[in-house]
Design a protein around this motif. Structure first.
Motif, PDB file in Angstrom:
ATOM      1  N   LYS A 277       0.836  -1.207   0.000  1.00  0.00           N
ATOM      2  CA  LYS A 277       0.000   0.000   0.000  1.00  0.00           C
ATOM      3  C   LYS A 277       0.869   1.255   0.000  1.00  0.00           C
ATOM      4  O   LYS A 277       0.596   2.227  -0.723  1.00  0.00           O
ATOM      5  N   ALA A 278       1.934   1.238   0.810  1.00  0.00           N
ATOM      6  CA  ALA A 278       2.836   2.398   0.864  1.00  0.00           C
ATOM      7  C   ALA A 278       3.508   2.635  -0.485  1.00  0.00           C
ATOM      8  O   ALA A 278       3.868   3.780  -0.822  1.00  0.00           O
ATOM      9  N   ALA A 279       3.657   1.576  -1.271  1.00  0.00           N
ATOM     10  CA  ALA A 279       4.281   1.696  -2.592  1.00  0.00           C
ATOM     11  C   ALA A 279       3.272   2.097  -3.666  1.00  0.00           C
ATOM     12  O   ALA A 279       3.643   2.248  -4.839  1.00  0.00           O
ATOM     13  N   GLY A 280       2.001   2.229  -3.250  1.00  0.00           N
ATOM     14  CA  GLY A 280       0.965   2.567  -4.217  1.00  0.00           C
ATOM     15  C   GLY A 280       0.610   1.417  -5.135  1.00  0.00           C
ATOM     16  O   GLY A 280       0.120   1.596  -6.252  1.00  0.00           O
ATOM     17  N   TRP A 281       0.841   0.207  -4.655  1.00  0.00           N
ATOM     18  CA  TRP A 281       0.598  -1.007  -5.463  1.00  0.00           C
ATOM     19  C   TRP A 281      -0.680  -1.671  -4.961  1.00  0.00           C
ATOM     20  O   TRP A 281      -0.790  -2.034  -3.801  1.00  0.00           O
ATOM     21  N   HIS A 282      -1.627  -1.828  -5.845  1.00  0.00           N
ATOM     22  CA  HIS A 282      -2.939  -2.322  -5.402  1.00  0.00           C
ATOM     23  C   HIS A 282      -3.360  -3.602  -6.103  1.00  0.00           C
ATOM     24  O   HIS A 282      -4.521  -3.965  -6.087  1.00  0.00           O
ATOM     25  N   LYS A 288       2.620 -15.948  -6.709  1.00  0.00           N
ATOM     26  CA  LYS A 288       3.177 -16.862  -7.711  1.00  0.00           C
ATOM     27  C   LYS A 288       3.813 -16.146  -8.896  1.00  0.00           C
ATOM     28  O   LYS A 288       4.787 -16.636  -9.469  1.00  0.00           O
ATOM     29  N   ASP A 289       3.240 -14.986  -9.282  1.00  0.00           N
ATOM     30  CA  ASP A 289       3.775 -14.324 -10.478  1.00  0.00           C
ATOM     31  C   ASP A 289       4.969 -13.418 -10.168  1.00  0.00           C
ATOM     32  O   ASP A 289       5.558 -12.812 -11.069  1.00  0.00           O
ATOM     33  N   GLY A 290       5.342 -13.290  -8.908  1.00  0.00           N
ATOM     34  CA  GLY A 290       6.532 -12.542  -8.536  1.00  0.00           C
ATOM     35  C   GLY A 290       6.351 -11.033  -8.489  1.00  0.00           C
ATOM     36  O   GLY A 290       7.272 -10.311  -8.070  1.00  0.00           O
ATOM     37  N   GLU A 291       5.185 -10.533  -8.893  1.00  0.00           N
ATOM     38  CA  GLU A 291       4.999  -9.086  -8.946  1.00  0.00           C
ATOM     39  C   GLU A 291       4.989  -8.460  -7.553  1.00  0.00           C
ATOM     40  O   GLU A 291       5.650  -7.443  -7.302  1.00  0.00           O
ATOM     41  N   VAL A 295       7.693  -5.644  -5.850  1.00  0.00           N
ATOM     42  CA  VAL A 295       7.344  -4.356  -5.251  1.00  0.00           C
ATOM     43  C   VAL A 295       7.767  -4.306  -3.783  1.00  0.00           C
ATOM     44  O   VAL A 295       8.288  -3.295  -3.311  1.00  0.00           O
ATOM     45  N   LEU A 296       7.574  -5.408  -3.061  1.00  0.00           N
ATOM     46  CA  LEU A 296       7.961  -5.453  -1.653  1.00  0.00           C
ATOM     47  C   LEU A 296       9.466  -5.218  -1.494  1.00  0.00           C
ATOM     48  O   LEU A 296       9.903  -4.396  -0.677  1.00  0.00           O
ATOM     49  N   LEU A 297      10.275  -5.922  -2.270  1.00  0.00           N
ATOM     50  CA  LEU A 297      11.727  -5.788  -2.164  1.00  0.00           C
ATOM     51  C   LEU A 297      12.171  -4.377  -2.556  1.00  0.00           C
ATOM     52  O   LEU A 297      13.070  -3.806  -1.924  1.00  0.00           O
ATOM     53  N   ASN A 298      11.525  -3.825  -3.554  1.00  0.00           N
ATOM     54  CA  ASN A 298      11.843  -2.450  -3.963  1.00  0.00           C
ATOM     55  C   ASN A 298      11.500  -1.458  -2.866  1.00  0.00           C
ATOM     56  O   ASN A 298      12.230  -0.489  -2.623  1.00  0.00           O
TER      57      ASN A 298
END
Length: 610
Positions: A277-282, A288-291, A295-298
Motif C-alpha cells: 500500500k505504501a508503494a501505491g501497489w494495489h 506466484k507471479d513474482g509481482e 514491489v515489496l523488495l523495492n
C-alpha cells in the motif's frame, strides 16, 4: 570375536559368486570394529558406498529399508549380504529426488506418503547454514541437498535438538544430550525424547511421531517436524515486544489488545500489505507471479532492488530476478524459482518471515509514540495451557488461548479427549464462521460439562469465553489441565481415586528420599522450589542416574537457579515427560505450573512401576 562361516553364507546366497561372498565377508569384518559381527545401520550407506556397491545414496538407502533389519539397529553379515545382493539385482524401488512430490513408504509398507522435494531441499539447506561449525555435529555439515541423507542424519536426535535450540535458543540444556560418536539405542531414544518433548514445548504439533519413528528415519514425519521447528523460530520474532514499530500496522479504530491477539502469520500478511500500500501497489494477485515480491523488495531497499522483474514476461525468469534482488539483501533463502512459481505455502511463508526478521522496513517509534504494552495477567499460564491443548491434537491449532477458544469447539474437543463420549456432538455447531449466538451456545455447553465434572465455575457464562475474559478462561482451562494431569495418575494408581495437591507433594518428597537426597517442600508455593535443586532431586529419585550432580549448583543466585531449572526440564524431557513450563516458572515459584511439572514426573514414575 564372532566366527563367520563363509561357506554357509555362500549356500544361503547362491546368487552371489562364492569368491564375492568371501570378499564381502572380509569387507564386513573391516567395518565390524569390535568384532561382534555387527555394523551400525546408520553407518551402512557409507560402508556400502565405500566398497563400491550401489549407484547412489538414495538407491542404497531405499534397498536397506526393504530389508528386515532387527530392532537393535545393528546389521549382521547375512543382512549385509542380502542388501548387496538386492543392489546388484537393481534395487530399484528408491525415491528419486528432483521430483516436486516424492512418494515414501510408511511404517506399514502398504501405505505411501507424499513429500515435497523442494521443501526437503530447502530445509536441508537451512540446516546446513545454521548448524555449520557446531561442536557436536559440525562434521556432518553440509548435508547434500539432493539426497535423502538428511533423514538419516536426524536418526540419533542430535541434529533435531540442535535445530530446536537454533530456532528457539535455550529450549534445551545441551548438557543432557548424548553426544558420543557411537550411541546405544537407549541413548538415541533419550535424545529423541528430548527432541520431541522440546518441540512440543515450543509450539510444534507433535502427535503421531515417537522416538522410534525418528530412529527409523520416517521421512514424511521427520520433514514435517523439521518444518515446524523452523517455522517456530521464524515466527517467534514477529512480536511487538521485539519490534515496537509493528505498532504502525494497527488499523483504524483497532485496539492494541486486539492486535496483540493476532497470530504471527496474520501480522506478517498485514506487514506485506502495508508495504504494498505504501508503494501505491494495489494488485491483489498472489505471490506466484513474482509481482508482489518485486514491489515489496523495492519498497524495502529501493537502492538495491529495482522493479525491473516486472518487465519480464516469463514467470520463471521473473522469479529468478526476484530472488537475485533478495540475494542483494542476503535473503535468498527457502525459495527457488520453481517453488516460487508453484506457490508453495510453507516455503513462501518462510521466505517472507525471513525478510521481515532481517529487513522490517518500518520507521522506529518516537518515545512519545511507544505504546504501553499491557501486562496481561496469566500470560505465561496462557502459553502453557495453549501448548497443553495442542498436545491433545485439537483442531485447529491453538495459537492464542483467548481468541481460539471463543467458539467453544476446542474446549469441547478437549473434554471429549479427556472423557470419550462426554460430548454430544449433535448439540454442537461446528461449521465456520459461527455467529455470536452459536458461539455462546457452544461455550455454554462446555461450561455445563465442566459443572458436570464438578469444576468450580461460579457465575461463569459462555459469553465470558466468547468475550475472551483472561481470568475466567484461564480458570476453566486450568481445571481441565489439572484434571488431565491427575487423570493419568488416577488410572495408574491402585486406588483409582483423585489425587490431591498434598498427595503430590508427599510423593515428591518421598521420591527425593528414594534417591538419597534430603531436600523437602511443604506445598507448591514453597520457596524451596526457587533454587531448582528440589526438582533435580525428584528426577534423581524417579530415574536414578538421570541427574549428573556435577551440573547442579546450590542455586543461591538467580543465574545458578535458572541453570538448575533449565537442566531439570531437559532431564525430565529426556526420560519421557511432557513438560511445558519454562525455567522462570520454577524459580519464580508459579505454583500451578510447578504442579504440572511434578504431576508429569509422578505419571512417569507410576508408569514405570505399572
Amino acid at each position: 570375536m564372532v566366527v563367520i562361516n563363509s561357506a554357509l553364507l555362500a549356500k544361503k546366497f547362491p546368487q552371489l559368486p562364492a569368491r564375492d561372498v568371501d570378499d564381502l565377508v572380509n569387507q564386513f569384518r573391516r567395518f565390524d570394529i569390535d568384532g561382534r559381527g555387527q555394523i551400525d545401520q546408520k553407518d551402512l550407506v557409507k560402508v556400502i558406498q565405500e566398497i563400491g556397491e550401489g549407484q547412489s545414496y538414495d538407491q542404497i538407502r531405499a534397498t536397506i529399508k526393504g530389508v528386515d533389519i532387527n530392532a537393535t539397529g545393528k546389521v549382521e553379515v547375512d543382512e549385509f549380504l542380502e542388501i548387496v545382493s538386492k543392489l546388484r539385482e537393481g534395487g530399484g524401488n528408491h525415491q528419486t529426488v528432483g521430483k516436486k512430490v516424492i512418494q515414501v513408504k510408511g511404517a506399514n509398507q502398504n501405505i505411501t506418503h507424499s513429500m515435497n522435494d523442494d521443501e526437503r531441499s530447502e530445509f536441508t539447506a537451512h540446516i546446513n547454514s545454521v548448524l555449520a561449525g557446531d561442536m557436536h555435529i559440525g562434521d556432518r555439515i553440509p548435508i547434500p541437498t539432493h539426497t535423502m541423507q538428511v533423514f538419516d542424519e536426524c536418526r540419533d536426535g542430535l541434529l533435531l535438538c540442535k535445530l530446536i535450540n537454533d530456532s528457539v535458543p535455550d529450549t534445551i540444556d545441551e548438557r543432557v544430550l548424548n553426544v558420543k560418536n557411537k550411541l546405544s539405542n537407549f541413548q538415541i531414544i533419550e535424545n529423541n525424547n528430548v527432541a520431541i518433548n522440546s518441540a512440543k514445548a515450543i509450539g510444534c504439533s507433535v502427535v503421531n511421531i515417537g522416538p522410534q519413528d525418528i530412529m527409523d528415519g520416517r521421512e514424511h514425519l521427520i520433514l514435517g517436524l523439521i518444518w515446524q521447528i523452523i517455522k517456530a523460530g521464524l515466527l517467534s520474532k514477529i512480536d511487538i515486544r521485539l519490534h515496537p514499530e509493528l505498532y504502525r500496522l494497527l488499523e483504524e479504530d483497532e485496539s492494541l489488545e486486539k492486535f496483540l491477539r493476532l497470530p504471527p502469520e496474520q501480522i506478517l500478511l498485514r506487514w506485506f500489505n502495508y508495504h504494498l500500500k505504501a508503494a501505491g501497489w494495489h494488485r491483489t494477485s498472489d505471490v506466484k507471479d513474482g509481482e508482489n515480491y518485486t514491489v515489496l523488495l523495492n519498497q524495502l531497499a529501493p537502492d538495491l532492488c529495482s522493479r525491473a522483474p516486472l518487465r519480464e514476461n516469463d514467470l520463471f525468469s521473473r522469479a529468478e530476478q526476484v530472488l537475485q534482488n533478495a540475494e542483494k539483501l542476503n535473503c535468498r533463502k527457502y525459495l527457488s524459482p520453481q517453488s516460487l512459481v508453484a506457490g508453495n505455502p510453507k516455503l513462501n511463508l518462510a521466505f517472507v518471515a525471513n525478510l521481515f526478521n532481517t529487513h522490517p522496513g518500518l520507521d522506529p517509534l518516537e518515545e512519545v509514540e511507544r505504546p504501553e504494552l499491557p501486562d496481561v495477567e496469566g500470560d505465561r499460564e496462557a502459553r502453557v495451557f495453549a501448548l497443553w491443548l495442542n498436545s491433545l491434537d485439537v483442531d485447529p491449532f491453538v495459537n492464542n488461548l483467548y481468541v481460539d477458544l471463543q467458539d467453544g469447539t476446542i474446549l469441547l474437543q478437549a473434554f471429549d479427549k479427556m472423557h470419550p463420549g462426554i460430548v454430544d456432538w449433535k448439540r454442537v455447531t461446528r461449521r465456520l464462521p459461527l455467529n455470536r449466538f452459536k458461539q455462546v451456545e457452544n461455550t455454554n455447553y462446555a461450561i455445563m460439562i465442566g459443572q458436570h465434572l464438578r469444576y468450580t465455575l461460579v457465575n461463569m457464562q459462555g459469553a465470558d469465553i466468547v468475550d475472551g475474559s483472561p481470568t475466567l478462561t484461564l480458570g476453566l482451562v486450568w481445571q481441565m489441565m489439572r484434571e488431565n494431569v491427575t487423570q493419568t495418575m488416577k488410572k495408574l494408581s491402585k486406588s483409582g481415586r483423585d489425587i490431591t495437591d498434598m498427595e503430590m507433594i508427599r510423593w515428591a518428597n518421598e521420591a527425593v528420599q528414594r534417591g538419597g537426597k534430603t531436600s523437602k517442600v511443604g506445598s507448591f508455593k514453597d520457596p524451596s522450589f526457587k533454587t531448582g535443586v528440589f526438582v533435580c532431586d525428584v528426577l534423581n529419585g524417579v530415574r536414578p542416574g538421570s541427574v549428573d550432580y556435577a551440573m547442579v549448583s546450590r542455586g543461591t543466585n538467580l543465574e545458578d537457579a535458572k541453570l538448575n531449572a533449565k537442566y531439570a526440564i531437559s532431564v525430565a524431557r529426556k526420560i519421557g515427560a511432557v513438560i511445558f513450563v519454562l525455567p522462570e516458572d520454577i524459580i519464580e515459584c508459579r505454583a500451578k505450573l510447578i504442579l504440572t511439572f511434578i504431576g508429569s514426573l509422578m505419571a512417569i514414575d507410576a508408569a514405570g512401576k505399572a
